[in-house]
Design a protein around this motif. Structure first.
Motif, short mmCIF file in Angstrom:
data_model
loop_
_atom_site.label_atom_id
_atom_site.label_comp_id
_atom_site.label_asym_id
_atom_site.label_seq_id
_atom_site.Cartn_x
_atom_site.Cartn_y
_atom_site.Cartn_z
N LEU A 1 0.56 -5.50 -37.82
CA LEU A 1 -0.24 -6.55 -37.21
C LEU A 1 -1.44 -5.95 -36.49
O LEU A 1 -1.39 -4.81 -36.01
CB LEU A 1 0.60 -7.37 -36.23
N ASP B 1 -3.60 -10.61 -39.19
CA ASP B 1 -4.47 -10.92 -38.05
C ASP B 1 -3.87 -12.03 -37.19
O ASP B 1 -3.85 -13.20 -37.59
CB ASP B 1 -5.86 -11.33 -38.52
N VAL B 2 -3.38 -11.65 -36.02
CA VAL B 2 -2.87 -12.61 -35.05
C VAL B 2 -4.04 -13.13 -34.25
O VAL B 2 -4.83 -12.35 -33.69
CB VAL B 2 -1.84 -11.95 -34.11
N THR B 3 -4.20 -14.43 -34.19
CA THR B 3 -5.25 -15.04 -33.36
C THR B 3 -4.58 -15.92 -32.31
O THR B 3 -3.52 -16.50 -32.53
CB THR B 3 -6.22 -15.89 -34.21
N ILE C 1 -1.22 -18.84 -29.49
CA ILE C 1 -0.07 -19.02 -30.36
C ILE C 1 0.97 -19.82 -29.59
O ILE C 1 1.00 -19.80 -28.36
CB ILE C 1 0.52 -17.69 -30.85
N ASP D 1 5.00 -18.58 -35.21
CA ASP D 1 3.62 -18.32 -35.64
C ASP D 1 3.50 -16.91 -36.21
O ASP D 1 2.80 -16.68 -37.20
CB ASP D 1 2.65 -18.48 -34.46
N ILE D 2 4.18 -15.95 -35.57
CA ILE D 2 4.16 -14.57 -36.04
C ILE D 2 4.88 -14.47 -37.38
O ILE D 2 4.39 -13.84 -38.34
CB ILE D 2 4.81 -13.63 -35.02
N LEU E 1 2.87 -15.94 -40.23
CA LEU E 1 1.74 -15.08 -40.56
C LEU E 1 2.18 -13.91 -41.43
O LEU E 1 1.54 -13.59 -42.45
CB LEU E 1 1.09 -14.56 -39.27
N THR F 1 4.52 -5.74 -27.75
CA THR F 1 3.16 -5.25 -27.97
C THR F 1 2.60 -4.73 -26.64
O THR F 1 2.85 -5.30 -25.58
CB THR F 1 2.25 -6.34 -28.54
N LEU G 1 8.01 -9.56 -29.90
CA LEU G 1 7.97 -10.06 -31.27
C LEU G 1 9.39 -10.37 -31.77
O LEU G 1 10.36 -9.75 -31.33
CB LEU G 1 7.31 -9.02 -32.19
#
Length: 369
Positions: free
Chosen positions: A80, A104-106, A109, A114-115, A118, A136, A143
């Motif tokens: 990520l 790409d995490v935007t 969230i 969502d993770i 993605l 992170t 996560l």
């Protein structure tokens, strides 16, 4: 953070003991002591002792794991974009003939799903290894590694967990996780001596693992490969035992609960005072969280308060962090995420809400907003 006093004292005692009779210690006493500490760590992390070795830092373990993948032309390494910066460099260095793909995490969230969605969507079919953080570093997100590991296993992809911030902050159960590689530091949330970390490899991949340094222990098994890799100071490794004893005496669940509750209280306090918000929902945090700063780039209903202003950058983040340090004697990381500034707060067992009240008032006195 700093090493806890019991671990500092135990490491110092082992260092002095070694210097009294170095040959006796290194040739006759060290190995059983190392085995003892690795067994203690294995128990704490719900793992088999024979699958664990100690390394100087997570960086070493991550390099070992990535090199064990033996990436070839046509392979991809997936991670990520919110992964740790040095791990991105490791990926590039190890994949000169392979492809590095980023999900790409935007922000904002809404949660772990969502993770997961993605990764399901962006991890290519030719991925040979995926690297995910347990927590992170820049964005302080926990996560959903259990689900991410299951996804990778279903696709036949090797999975490496960068858990540098996990030991002492999260419950770790390596037997049930079923990742291929797991690396965590002892000197962060566990408060062990600096120069101590854990590298774990699943039995199904241990035969692929080679140490970065080849020395006398090479070729004599997984444990020997990493213990006998050249002259070193073993005191930090042995001092980890005292850190583990301290956490057991305090109660790991009690400590994690205190730290999580405190960081949530602190984040709510700061966001309310500054009229901002957290980067992510607090249920995605453990003992760290990001709170947006109330400057010109701060969000208002998801939009920039002053769209005429240019987005913030890393120079702005460094400026605010330096002001906090030099003018208010507060050490707190300031991060720039998608053009906005955030403080990354951490809560340990020695913190109280008063620490964050000081931060609240300091930020309100900084005249750049």
């Amino acid at each position: 953070g700093g090493v806890c006093r019991p671990a500092f004292a135990e490491a110092a005692a082992w260092r002095e003991h070694c210097e009294r009779q170095p040959l006796v210690f290194l040739d006759r006493q060290l190995f059983p002591q190392m085995v003892r500490v690795m067994r203690e760590l294995a128990s704490f992390m719900h793992a088999r002792p024979q699958d664990i070795v100690m390394v100087p830092n997570a960086t070493t373990g991550l390099n070992v794991a990535i090199q064990s993948a033996r990436l070839q032309p046509g392979d991809a390494l997936y991670m990520l974009n919110i992964g740790y910066g040095s791990v991105k460099k490791m990926a590039v260095a190890a994949s000169s003939q392979a492809e590095v793909v980023y999900g790409d995490v935007t922000f904002p969230i809404s949660g772990p799903d969502d993770i997961l969605k993605l990764v399901e969507r962006t991890m290519p079919p030719h991925t040979k290894m995926a690297v995910f953080d347990a927590v992170t570093s820049n964005t302080a997100l926990v996560l959903p590694i259990q689900q991410l590991v299951q996804l990778c296993r279903s696709r036949g992809i090797l999975v490496l967990i960068d858990a540098a911030h996990a030991l002492g902050q999260l419950v770790i159960d390596l037997e049930s996780l079923d990742a291929d590689f797991y690396v965590t530091n002892c000197h962060k949330w566990l408060a062990g001596p600096r120069g101590s970390a854990v590298f774990w490899a699943h039995p199904r991949v241990k035969h692929t693992v080679r140490p970065l340094v080849v020395s006398h222990g090479s070729g004599h098994g997984f444990t020997s490969d990493f213990i006998w890799d050249g002259c070193r100071d073993y005191a930090p490794y042995l001092g980890v035992s005292a850190a583990l004893r301290m956490w057991r005496q305090l109660g790991p669940h009690r400590c994690r609960t205190y730290m999580h509750d405190l960081v949530c209280q602190a984040a709510t306090l700061l966001a309310s005072a500054w009229r901002t918000t957290t980067l992510a929902p607090l249920h995605m945090c453990a003992s760290m969280a990001l709170v947006e700063l109330p400057f010109k780039q701060a969000a208002a209903g998801g939009e920039l308060q002053n769209p005429e202003e240019p987005p913030a950058n890393s120079t702005d983040a460094k400026h605010v962090q330096e002001l906090l340090h030099h003018e208010f004697r507060i050490e707190c990381p300031v991060k720039c995420i998608q053009g906005r500034l955030y403080v990354r707060i951490s809560a340990c067992v020695y913190n109280t809400l008063h620490d964050y009240e000081k931060l609240r008032e300091a930020i309100l006195k900084i005249k750049i907003y």
